[in-house]
Design a protein around this motif. Structure first.
Motif, PDB file in Angstrom:
ATOM      1  N   ALA A 175       0.822  -1.209   0.000  1.00  0.00           N
ATOM      2  CA  ALA A 175       0.000   0.000   0.000  1.00  0.00           C
ATOM      3  C   ALA A 175       0.860   1.264   0.000  1.00  0.00           C
ATOM      4  CB  ALA A 175      -0.919  -0.012   1.222  1.00  0.00           C
TER       5      ALA A 175
ATOM      6  N   PHE B 121       1.151   4.397  -2.734  1.00  0.00           N
ATOM      7  CA  PHE B 121       1.002   5.801  -2.360  1.00  0.00           C
ATOM      8  C   PHE B 121       2.206   6.623  -2.833  1.00  0.00           C
ATOM      9  CE2 PHE B 121       1.898   9.211   0.723  1.00  0.00           C
ATOM     10  CZ  PHE B 121       0.770   9.994   0.520  1.00  0.00           C
TER      11      PHE B 121
ATOM     12  N   LEU C 199      -2.708   9.624  -3.330  1.00  0.00           N
ATOM     13  CA  LEU C 199      -3.627   8.511  -3.517  1.00  0.00           C
ATOM     14  C   LEU C 199      -4.178   8.074  -2.162  1.00  0.00           C
ATOM     15  CD1 LEU C 199      -1.719   6.373  -6.180  1.00  0.00           C
ATOM     16  CD2 LEU C 199      -3.620   7.976  -6.532  1.00  0.00           C
ATOM     17  N   GLY C 200      -5.488   8.021  -2.079  1.00  0.00           N
ATOM     18  CA  GLY C 200      -6.149   7.546  -0.871  1.00  0.00           C
ATOM     19  C   GLY C 200      -6.937   6.290  -1.197  1.00  0.00           C
ATOM     20  N   GLY C 201      -7.635   5.795  -0.184  1.00  0.00           N
ATOM     21  CA  GLY C 201      -8.494   4.626  -0.403  1.00  0.00           C
ATOM     22  C   GLY C 201      -9.851   4.885   0.229  1.00  0.00           C
TER      23      GLY C 201
ATOM     24  N   VAL D 220      -6.032   8.627   3.643  1.00  0.00           N
ATOM     25  CA  VAL D 220      -4.829   8.950   2.920  1.00  0.00           C
ATOM     26  C   VAL D 220      -3.695   8.989   3.944  1.00  0.00           C
ATOM     27  CG1 VAL D 220      -5.066  11.473   3.099  1.00  0.00           C
ATOM     28  CG2 VAL D 220      -3.875  10.470   1.137  1.00  0.00           C
TER      29      VAL D 220
ATOM     30  N   TYR E 272      -3.008   5.936   1.055  1.00  0.00           N
ATOM     31  CA  TYR E 272      -3.742   4.736   0.683  1.00  0.00           C
ATOM     32  C   TYR E 272      -3.340   3.567   1.560  1.00  0.00           C
ATOM     33  CZ  TYR E 272      -4.832   0.450  -1.824  1.00  0.00           C
ATOM     34  OH  TYR E 272      -5.275  -0.806  -2.130  1.00  0.00           O
ATOM     35  N   ARG E 273      -4.297   2.788   2.000  1.00  0.00           N
ATOM     36  CA  ARG E 273      -4.007   1.526   2.687  1.00  0.00           C
ATOM     37  C   ARG E 273      -4.949   0.471   2.147  1.00  0.00           C
ATOM     38  NH1 ARG E 273      -4.473   3.973   8.500  1.00  0.00           N
ATOM     39  NH2 ARG E 273      -3.712   5.770   7.369  1.00  0.00           N
ATOM     40  N   SER E 274      -4.521  -0.784   2.235  1.00  0.00           N
ATOM     41  CA  SER E 274      -5.266  -1.843   1.534  1.00  0.00           C
ATOM     42  C   SER E 274      -6.441  -2.372   2.344  1.00  0.00           C
ATOM     43  CB  SER E 274      -4.321  -2.984   1.154  1.00  0.00           C
ATOM     44  OG  SER E 274      -3.591  -3.365   2.290  1.00  0.00           O
TER      45      SER E 274
ATOM     46  N   THR F 229      -7.413   2.570  -5.471  1.00  0.00           N
ATOM     47  CA  THR F 229      -7.047   3.889  -4.959  1.00  0.00           C
ATOM     48  C   THR F 229      -7.991   4.942  -5.524  1.00  0.00           C
ATOM     49  OG1 THR F 229      -5.545   4.263  -6.794  1.00  0.00           O
ATOM     50  CG2 THR F 229      -4.605   3.308  -4.797  1.00  0.00           C
TER      51      THR F 229
ATOM     52  N   THR G 207     -11.126  13.865   2.254  1.00  0.00           N
ATOM     53  CA  THR G 207     -10.616  12.744   3.051  1.00  0.00           C
ATOM     54  C   THR G 207     -11.142  12.832   4.476  1.00  0.00           C
ATOM     55  OG1 THR G 207      -8.604  13.828   3.841  1.00  0.00           O
ATOM     56  CG2 THR G 207      -8.499  12.782   1.668  1.00  0.00           C
TER      57      THR G 207
END
Ligand SMILES: [Zn+2]
Length: 307
Positions: free
Chosen positions: A175, A179, A189-191, A201, A203-205, A217, A254
């Protein structure tokens, strides 16, 4: 045991100075109770004796001073640590004192005892001494069965100093790699968690709140709002100058703030709710690291009311 006036008597005729001493030592018997205490001391153990009422006397006595009853003969190991209950500071030690540097005569309640033992305490510094200070004995190298088998007491070890140096490399996992590859291109990139509808943010999986996997993402803007900040007056290699401002910035869209520097504005003008935008380093200098973001600078938009 005659005592002679000293050779150089003081001028005052009503004062005579005498010395009483037993060259070679004065021998006396200890009796069984003190004898046991001293024998245990020679073996580097501290013992007390139990009274008929169950109290533990240290040093042991043959009779309970509170009731006058003979003690039980049950010896109880105490200490070796104890607690200072009270003390008298000795600024200038006399010949025959246990230490040749300033120290304290202290009442020490050894663990498991109901009475105090008087002994010397070297706290290192007078201000380190206080009621309740935990102390441990320092034993002489060759115990002989004498109270001086304990040289003195010192404070319990409560801190250590050690040189610290760690070398490490961080390998960005899945992840974080995703990012940082975004950062290398100049985008955050966020999730988005499908279940909580929250956007995280970097990004994490997986969603940190509900654990749901986040397969894709989302690109988030590089504009946001200062939620809280700190003015730092100590130099930091990551900051261009002192003072500098580090802040939590909630990027637009976010749900979790990220930490970053705030620049292009005097430190004292930074405020909560201030609108900011990332200042990226020139494309030619970019790497896959957070150093790509020089800092966040004010956009000049009106402040945002923080909820
Ligand atoms: Zn979730």
């Amino acid at each position: 045991m005659p005592s002679e006036p000293l050779a150089d008597p003081p001028a005052d005729p009503l004062v005579a100075q005498h010395v009483l001493e037993f060259p070679g030592g004065y021998t006396r018997t200890t009796g069984p109770v003190i004898g046991r205490f001293l024998s245990e001391l020679r073996a580097r153990r501290l013992v007390g004796v139990r009274t008929t009422e169950g109290r533990v006397l240290v040093p042991p006595l043959e009779y309970d001073p509170a009731t006058g009853d003979p003690v039980t003969g049950e010896y109880v190991e105490v200490g070796p640590a104890g607690t200072v209950t009270t003390w008298a500071w000795v600024d200038e030690p006399l010949p025959g004192h246990p230490l040749d540097r300033p120290f304290a005569w202290a009442f020490i309640r050894l663990d498991g005892a109901d009475t105090d033992l008087v002994h010397a305490v070297d706290p290192g510094h007078p201000k380190a001494l206080r009621q309740g200070l935990r102390v441990w004995p320092v034993w002489r190298e060759k115990p002989t069965g004498h109270i001086t088998d304990i040289s003195h007491f010192v404070p319990e070890v409560s801190q250590i100093r050690a040189d610290v140096r760690t070398e490490y490399r961080i390998k960005a996992g899945g992840a974080l790699r995703v990012f940082l590859e975004g950062v290398a291109r100049g985008v955050f990139l966020g999730g988005r968690c499908e279940r909580c509808a929250k956007v995280y943010v970097p990004y994490r999986s997986a969603c940190p709140e509900c654990g749901t996997a986040i397969p894709d993402t989302v690109e988030v803007p590089d504009t946001g709002t200062v939620t809280t900040f700190a003015i730092n007056n100590l130099p930091d290699p990551r900051a261009p100058q002192v003072p500098f401002v580090s802040a939590y910035i909630l990027l637009d869209g976010t749900d979790i703030p990220m930490i970053a520097l705030v620049g292009d504005v005097p430190a004292h003008e930074v405020r909560q709710g201030m609108r900011v935008k990332a200042v990226w380093v020139p494309e030619s200098e970019r790497t896959a690291s957070m150093a790509n973001i020089r800092w966040f600078a004010p956009t000049g938009e009106p402040d945002v009311e923080l909820s």
